[in-house]
Design a protein around this motif. Structure first.
Motif, PDB file in Angstrom:
ATOM      1  N   TYR A  87       0.861  -1.115   0.003  1.00 55.48           N
ATOM      2  CA  TYR A  87       0.024  -0.109   0.090  1.00 55.48           C
ATOM      3  C   TYR A  87       0.656   1.322   0.056  1.00 55.48           C
ATOM      4  O   TYR A  87       1.901   1.179   0.516  1.00 55.48           O
ATOM      5  CB  TYR A  87      -0.827   0.087   1.102  1.00 55.48           C
ATOM      6  N   ASN A  88       0.451   2.358  -0.576  1.00 57.86           N
ATOM      7  CA  ASN A  88       0.931   3.745  -0.704  1.00 57.86           C
ATOM      8  C   ASN A  88       0.986   4.541   0.660  1.00 57.86           C
ATOM      9  O   ASN A  88      -0.052   4.414   1.397  1.00 57.86           O
ATOM     10  CB  ASN A  88       0.504   4.321  -1.850  1.00 57.86           C
ATOM     11  N   HIS A  89       2.032   5.211   0.820  1.00 54.68           N
ATOM     12  CA  HIS A  89       1.965   5.957   2.121  1.00 54.68           C
ATOM     13  C   HIS A  89       2.646   7.396   1.824  1.00 54.68           C
ATOM     14  O   HIS A  89       2.928   8.133   2.442  1.00 54.68           O
ATOM     15  CB  HIS A  89       2.796   5.322   3.084  1.00 54.68           C
ATOM     16  N   ARG A  90       2.764   7.644   0.218  1.00 55.17           N
ATOM     17  CA  ARG A  90       2.813   8.978   0.023  1.00 55.17           C
ATOM     18  C   ARG A  90       2.024   9.753  -1.001  1.00 55.17           C
ATOM     19  O   ARG A  90       2.390   9.899  -2.042  1.00 55.17           O
ATOM     20  CB  ARG A  90       4.261   9.230  -0.562  1.00 55.17           C
ATOM     21  N   ARG A  91       0.478   9.655  -0.835  1.00 54.53           N
ATOM     22  CA  ARG A  91      -0.411   9.915  -1.982  1.00 54.53           C
ATOM     23  C   ARG A  91      -0.422  11.253  -2.272  1.00 54.53           C
ATOM     24  O   ARG A  91      -0.738  11.418  -3.379  1.00 54.53           O
ATOM     25  CB  ARG A  91      -1.790   9.529  -1.238  1.00 54.53           C
ATOM     26  N   PRO A 145       5.308  11.572   4.298  1.00 59.53           N
ATOM     27  CA  PRO A 145       4.370  10.285   4.292  1.00 59.53           C
ATOM     28  C   PRO A 145       3.573  10.360   5.313  1.00 59.53           C
ATOM     29  O   PRO A 145       3.252  11.107   6.035  1.00 59.53           O
ATOM     30  CB  PRO A 145       5.626   9.376   4.678  1.00 59.53           C
ATOM     31  N   THR A 146       2.582   9.297   5.251  1.00 60.17           N
ATOM     32  CA  THR A 146       1.393   9.268   6.099  1.00 60.17           C
ATOM     33  C   THR A 146       2.055   8.913   7.394  1.00 60.17           C
ATOM     34  O   THR A 146       3.168   8.285   7.659  1.00 60.17           O
ATOM     35  CB  THR A 146       0.681   7.892   5.642  1.00 60.17           C
ATOM     36  N   ASP A 147       1.504   9.399   8.413  1.00 67.32           N
ATOM     37  CA  ASP A 147       1.906   9.188   9.853  1.00 67.32           C
ATOM     38  C   ASP A 147       2.101   7.698   9.905  1.00 67.32           C
ATOM     39  O   ASP A 147       1.239   6.836  10.160  1.00 67.32           O
ATOM     40  CB  ASP A 147       0.586   9.792  10.803  1.00 67.32           C
ATOM     41  N   PRO A 192       1.770   1.282   9.515  1.00 71.38           N
ATOM     42  CA  PRO A 192       2.759   0.198   9.847  1.00 71.38           C
ATOM     43  C   PRO A 192       3.334  -0.192   8.449  1.00 71.38           C
ATOM     44  O   PRO A 192       2.948  -0.466   7.498  1.00 71.38           O
ATOM     45  CB  PRO A 192       2.268  -1.001  10.727  1.00 71.38           C
ATOM     46  N   GLU A 193       4.808  -0.628   8.825  1.00 77.00           N
ATOM     47  CA  GLU A 193       5.445  -1.292   7.736  1.00 77.00           C
ATOM     48  C   GLU A 193       4.773  -2.508   7.421  1.00 77.00           C
ATOM     49  O   GLU A 193       4.921  -2.963   6.159  1.00 77.00           O
ATOM     50  CB  GLU A 193       7.032  -1.531   8.328  1.00 77.00           C
TER      51      GLU A 193
END
Length: 274
Positions: A149-153, A160-162, A167-168
């Motif tokens: 899943y993306n975390h820099r939308r 990045p998303t908090d 979680p990784e």
């Protein structure tokens, strides 16, 4: 074609639906969103550029699980048909189904829509048959349903998303019978949490970024309620640049080793249930 260190990640041709590897183990892994292939009659109708599609697919997930004897790698893009959605929502027809993206230039013709659903039907027939065979051989089984899943939308240079919400490694268990499969689940969580990489352990949590509400885990728990334990594993895309598609080879190798390392413990956990 996506490559890793200059080598193609798959030898599948453009017409392939999926590749199945079958071995003598009760542990199965799938990468149903790894694919980027798109049927020829859909390409001219697609409004998204290749890089836009790639951003919402799960590249390199097939690489992560390649050491398992039982594995299924899907080669078709989720933008052709999303195998982790229920059949009536498996072909995206509205931006609300696809992260706000306009997938098609015009409304998708009904015959093209139905042609895509053929893959959904055939995939679940194939999966059920494969799991029935493993059930006959081993009595019970675990399916690791691997995603990312993306975390820099907000863009490549955005924050990045908090991490508190991302979680990784996110373990999804929504459709699981916890009373029956808690021992197997805890075995997986423990194996992931004790794995060390770059001098630390991964942030592994359950049902935080995702809850494991996908169609594949639901299907497995419906059809194999006493014998099938399906666990969704979502890797945050810290193993790649989600905007360019560039992988971090060292992280990918670590995640590959992690998934392989869980198999002996999962087999023991299943043996304890029988």
């Amino acid at each position: 074609m996506l490559t890793l260190k200059g080598e193609p990640l798959t030898d599948a041709d453009n017409d392939s639906w999926w590749t199945v590897h079958r071995g003598d183990s009760p542990v199965v892994a799938t990468a149903i969103h790894d694919g980027h292939g798109l049927r020829a009659d859909l390409q001219a109708l697609m409004a998204l550029a290749d890089d836009e599609r790639l951003r919402e697919e799960d590249p390199y997930t097939a690489y992560i699980l390649q050491d398992l004897a039982n594995r299924v790698i899907v080669h078709r893009s989720r933008f052709e048909v999303d195998l982790n959605r229920a059949r009536d929502g498996a072909v995206y027809t509205d931006p609300s189904q696809a992260w706000g993206l306009n997938v098609w230039r015009d409304a998708l013709p009904r015959d093209r829509h139905e042609a895509s659903l053929v893959l959904h039907d055939e995939y679940y027939r194939m999966l059920r048959s494969m799991l029935q065979s493993i059930e006959r051989r081993h009595g019970s089984f675990v399916v690791l349903d691997v995603h990312s899943y993306n975390h820099r939308r907000d863009g490549p240079d955005s924050d990045p998303t908090d991490p508190a919400a991302a979680p990784e490694i996110n373990i999804g268990t929504h459709s699981m019978d916890r009373g029956r499969w808690a021992h197997v689940l805890e075995t997986l969580l423990d194996a992931c949490r004790r794995f060390e990489f770059r001098g630390k352990r991964f942030d592994v949590r359950e049902n935080v970024a995702f809850q494991g509400r996908g169609e594949q885990t639901r299907f497995i728990h419906e059809h194999f309620p006493q014998t099938g334990c399906a666990i969704a594993i979502e890797f945050k895309k810290f193993f790649m640049d989600e905007w360019t598609g560039e992988p971090d080879f060292e992280v990918l190798e670590a995640l590959r080793a992690l998934i392989a390392s869980t198999v002996p413990d999962l087999v023991k956990a299943l043996d304890g249930r029988q």
